[in-house]
Scaffold this active site. Sequence first.
Site, short mmCIF file in Angstrom:
data_model
loop_
_atom_site.label_atom_id
_atom_site.label_comp_id
_atom_site.label_asym_id
_atom_site.label_seq_id
_atom_site.Cartn_x
_atom_site.Cartn_y
_atom_site.Cartn_z
N ASP A 106 3.53 2.28 -6.83
CA ASP A 106 4.83 1.58 -6.74
C ASP A 106 5.57 1.90 -5.45
O ASP A 106 6.79 1.82 -5.39
CB ASP A 106 5.73 1.93 -7.94
CG ASP A 106 5.05 1.71 -9.27
OD1 ASP A 106 4.52 0.61 -9.48
OD2 ASP A 106 5.02 2.65 -10.09
N HIS B 34 1.65 -5.83 -7.38
CA HIS B 34 2.09 -5.89 -5.99
C HIS B 34 3.08 -7.03 -5.82
O HIS B 34 2.74 -8.20 -6.04
CB HIS B 34 0.89 -6.05 -5.06
CG HIS B 34 0.00 -4.85 -5.04
ND1 HIS B 34 -1.17 -4.79 -4.33
CD2 HIS B 34 0.12 -3.64 -5.65
CE1 HIS B 34 -1.73 -3.60 -4.50
NE2 HIS B 34 -0.97 -2.90 -5.31
#
Length: 436
Positions: free
Chosen positions: A14, A42
């Site tokens: 992340d 993503h």
Amino acid sequence: MGKNIVVLGAQWGDEGKGKIVDLLTERAKYVVRYQGGHNAGHTLISKGKKTVLHLIPSGILRNNTINIIGNGVVLEPHALIKEIKELEMQGVPVRNRLLLSAACPLILPYHVALDNEREKARGSKAIGTTGRGIGPAYEDKVARRALRLGDLFNQITFESQLKEVIEYHNFQLVHYYKAEPVHYQRVVESIWGIADILKNMVIDVTQVLSQAREKAENLLFEGAQGTFLDIDHGTYPYVTSSNTTAGSVATGAGFGPLYIDYILGIVKAYSTRVGAGPFPTELNDETGNFLRDKGHEYGATTGRSRRTGWLDAVSLRQAIQMNSLSGLCMTKLDVLDGLKTVKICVRYKRTDGTETMSTPITSAEWAEVEPIYEALPGWKESTFGIKEKSQLPQTALNYIKRVEELTGVPVDIISTGPDREETIILRHPFDEMIKK
């Protein structure tokens, strides 16, 4: 001469890899995913438009980029088709830009069933998987019973292998977990239409990448998750089931390690983690909530809120060593705007009073360390959207400089917002030929 670069996460995932890969793909002919599965999330934002990808590489929005899913990725065919169709509805000609390795192991319904039943059985000791069958699929690969994408195109052989594997896993589901079995016929019926859709995209990835390198094309390898979720080098057992470090480019895409020119590690200006597991700098206070809310720290794949904390230079140094990072990209610098003080963990303190600058290996050792912080002045000014280093507040520049001093690696890119344009590029990876 073409350049081959790797972009990967230097924390627990992340970190903002999707945005940076999307930005760098302007200079790349090929973008390659080499590990993980649709547990990745993503997020790309361009001109205010948001796109979330799970399996398909982040170069898919670029007109002249070829995107490849390598053999190290476990492939859930229904998830891939769903992602393809969603992008096509936005006008993206995915089937002209996407290629798949025939050697990708398939994630099938029994993998998902096993994943969820195991997490239930662990109770309070659950690892916090995404429940998408990633771990069981990698288990089958290592046990040499996986069905791979290329197997789909021989119906007789595929159905015979599938029946055998389903019987194997159903025994565990029914007799150990007391769960419902997976029905063979339903799996067969759901898979055959998909085989026809994917067949024309399947290639020998190693040969395609070799030819691209010989033609001096720019290649970009896109990592998923982050360094400390690596199955071998992460905070085991609270890890993913693949190798997330740079070495898996060779095994997950069939690309020789000596051909890599530059490795970029993505690191947030603070730290986050999803799910259970060690997190020495975690903040369960007002500052932690501030970082979570301002940073919109909720998973793109699961929607779960992320744990937040200060930047950990101890683990970051370890990530640099394991991945031989050429440079860092610091993301979400703007989230720290307004804090009176910002902190960096520079060492760990053990329960016996000794200090260390190395990361532990076992869970028991992780539980015994506490962070030792260095405090730096924060900044009131907004850094959001700044595109020139000279426009950053001096205290923000001091923070970045201190990270460089603590890690010994330059910060080559600074992200000041979610849009690809909200970025300061100090040294472009495709302009350098750096090997460490």
